[in-house]
Design an enzyme around this catalytic site. Structure first.
Site, mmCIF file in Angstrom:
data_model
loop_
_atom_site.group_PDB
_atom_site.id
_atom_site.type_symbol
_atom_site.label_atom_id
_atom_site.label_comp_id
_atom_site.label_asym_id
_atom_site.label_seq_id
_atom_site.Cartn_x
_atom_site.Cartn_y
_atom_site.Cartn_z
ATOM 1 N N TYR A 187 -16.087 16.925 -15.417
ATOM 2 C CA TYR A 187 -16.856 15.700 -15.512
ATOM 3 C C TYR A 187 -17.663 15.097 -14.488
ATOM 4 O O TYR A 187 -17.041 15.660 -13.210
ATOM 5 C CB TYR A 187 -15.164 14.776 -15.450
ATOM 6 N N ASP A 229 -7.151 18.743 -14.338
ATOM 7 C CA ASP A 229 -7.498 17.503 -15.325
ATOM 8 C C ASP A 229 -7.085 17.891 -16.754
ATOM 9 O O ASP A 229 -7.670 18.358 -17.337
ATOM 10 C CB ASP A 229 -8.984 17.347 -15.062
ATOM 11 N N LYS A 243 -8.087 6.054 -19.316
ATOM 12 C CA LYS A 243 -7.947 6.950 -20.327
ATOM 13 C C LYS A 243 -6.829 6.391 -21.353
ATOM 14 O O LYS A 243 -6.471 5.603 -21.811
ATOM 15 C CB LYS A 243 -8.771 8.324 -20.299
ATOM 16 N N ARG A 246 0.996 -1.066 0.268
ATOM 17 C CA ARG A 246 0.077 0.064 -0.027
ATOM 18 C C ARG A 246 0.723 1.134 -0.018
ATOM 19 O O ARG A 246 0.582 2.006 -0.510
ATOM 20 C CB ARG A 246 -0.505 0.223 1.197
HETATM 21 C C1 LIG Z 1 -12.638 9.691 -16.258
HETATM 22 C C2 LIG Z 1 -12.612 10.204 -15.598
HETATM 23 C C3 LIG Z 1 -12.624 10.522 -14.968
HETATM 24 C C4 LIG Z 1 -12.071 9.783 -13.585
HETATM 25 O O1 LIG Z 1 -11.638 8.852 -13.683
HETATM 26 P P1 LIG Z 1 -11.413 7.246 -13.254
HETATM 27 O O2 LIG Z 1 -10.019 7.128 -13.908
HETATM 28 O O3 LIG Z 1 -12.592 6.526 -13.623
HETATM 29 O O4 LIG Z 1 -11.632 7.178 -11.537
HETATM 30 C C5 LIG Z 1 -11.737 12.395 -14.656
HETATM 31 N N1 LIG Z 1 -12.128 13.061 -15.209
HETATM 32 C C6 LIG Z 1 -11.736 12.751 -16.278
HETATM 33 C C7 LIG Z 1 -11.794 14.397 -17.172
HETATM 34 C C8 LIG Z 1 -12.120 11.630 -17.145
HETATM 35 O O5 LIG Z 1 -12.759 11.559 -18.467
#
Ligand SMILES: *Cc1c(COP(=O)(O)O)cnc(C)c1O
Length: 412
Positions: free
Chosen positions: A117, A191, A216, A64
């Site tokens: 998001y 982000d 992603k 962890r």
């Molecule tokens: C998918 C996504 C998230 C969240 O990420 P997870 O890995 O699903 O927790 C946050 N910001 C954006 C722009 C996303 O596309």
């Protein structure tokens, strides 16, 4: 780590089963990083315990706390983002939660772009609201005068934005936002999931933290659940400690997959971006399409800004509005053969989502409309296939549409 006594012959099969094969005699390095799927690490002696815990000697302690694979991935992301340090997390949401929690004291407000998001919105409106961190939503991209008035009024210590909006690919002017936020003493958290460090580096524009949903584009193959945050060493150290306390660090195999994904990130982003532009150009000529949302289109509100900030493109996301209604969207989707409905993005295959029933489901039609998302807005995440094949699938679906939709629904 050969200890005295380890070379003596084991006796019982039960003992052999527990210890045999733990120290394979291979001395040369593997050509790709080994996977350390270990939940804990051995110490040579108590001095070694002291040295590793105290940081005098690099070493892993416990799963962890982070293992070698997480460190490999984190150092790669730090280098790609031109950051002092980076820390992995169990998901994009874990990364976002940690970035906010370690940057805000209870009671301090957050300024954020409207239309974030959905998971981030839910986190802000539930957990951070409850913690006393109210979010003030601003129209970003929007009027800088209005935004400055919000900064002057709220005295918020943090601005939270996405490098490209979902699903309309609106592009905020990050360098200018950073200058404004910093002038009011606020840090900027970006982000950058949609653009990745291959297409743009928010830290180079002065942002304080940049984060990604690794599942992603960074992972890229639709098989990873992970997040990562990059920034200066102090902030990342605090984030790491928080993630360890909360049990939200990056698991070993996810880190290993994510690093493997990074190897092809530059090639993939170039293809995703080129395919998105090709698909946007095609869609602009389709009579059934009312509007195309992509920065490569001259009518996109940030057409020039996007070209300046992201000369390599903005990734694979393209949205478009169909003439018609939900039934038209349903008929269009039914006509697709290879493009599947997937509520994620950034995979090698082209996928589709319908925001009105997925990412923007919890909003009223009016609230969606305020964000520019209509009842017929469709989002494509263009993959890395041959663009001609993506377009051929779309073409077939549009052809089917003109046969099934009543003539009154079609534009004249
Ligand atoms: C998918 C996504 C998230 C969240 O990420 P997870 O890995 O699903 O927790 C946050 N910001 C954006 C722009 C996303 O596309």
């Amino acid at each position: 780590m050969e200890k005295s006594g380890k070379s003596r012959e084991f006796k019982g099969s039960d003992t052999v089963a527990v210890h045999a094969g733990r120290f394979p005699a291979i001395e040369n390095a593997p050509s790709s990083p080994a996977l350390y799927q270990a939940s804990s690490y051995e110490f040579d002696d108590l001095e070694d315990v002291e040295a590793i815990y105290g940081g005098a000697r690099p070493g892993a302690i416990y799963g962890r706390y982070g293992g070698p694979n997480a460190l490999h991935f984190e150092s790669a992301v730090a280098e790609l983002e031109s950051a002092e340090a980076a820390v992995g997390a169990a998901s994009g949401m874990a990364a976002i939660g940690a970035a906010l929690a370690t940057s805000l004291d209870p009671g301090q407000p957050i300024i954020a772009a409207a239309g974030l998001y959905g998971g981030t919105l839910a986190l802000l409106e539930n957990d951070f609201q409850q913690r006393g961190n109210r979010t003030v939503f601003a129209e970003i991209p929007g009027d800088f005068g209005e935004l400055e008035a919000i900064f002057a009024r709220e005295r918020a210590p943090l601005l939270y934005v996405e490098a490209a909006s979902n699903p309309l690919v609106r592009i905020p002017d990050l360098p200018r936002l950073v200058r404004l936020a910093h002038a009011y003493g606020a840090i900027v958290v970006v982000d950058a999931t949609f653009v990745t460090p291959i297409l743009g580096k928010p830290l180079d524009w002065g942002a304080d933290l940049v984060l990604h949903s690794v599942g992603k584009y960074l992972g890229g193959h639709g098989d990873v659940g992970a997040g990562v945050v990059a920034g200066d060493r102090d902030r990342i150290d605090r984030l790491r400690a928080y993630l360890i306390r909360n049990g939200a660090t990056l698991p070993h195999f996810e880190a290993w997959l994510a690093l493997r994904g990074l190897r092809t990130l530059a090639l993939r982003m170039a293809r995703h971006s080129a395919n998105a532009s090709a698909v946007a150009a095609y869609l602009a000529g389709v009579p059934a399409v009312a509007r195309v949302h992509h920065p490569s289109r001259p009518e996109h509100p940030e057409h020039d800004l996007a070209a300046r900030l992201y000369p390599g493109g903005t990734g694979g996301i393209v949205a478009f509005d169909l003439h018609g209604n939900r039934e038209t969207v349903a008929a269009f989707v039914r006509g697709l053969e290879t493009i599947a409905i997937v509520h994620s993005l950034g995979e090698v295959a082209t996928t589709l989502s319908y925001p009105a029933v997925s990412s923007h489901r919890s909003l009223t039609p009016a609230a969606r409309a305020a964000l520019g998302v209509s009842e017929t807005t469709v989002r494509l995440s263009c993959g890395i296939e041959d663009a001609r094949d993506i377009i051929a699938d779309l073409e077939a679906a549009f052809a089917g549409l003109s046969q099934t939709v009543p003539a009154t629904e079609l534009p004249v």
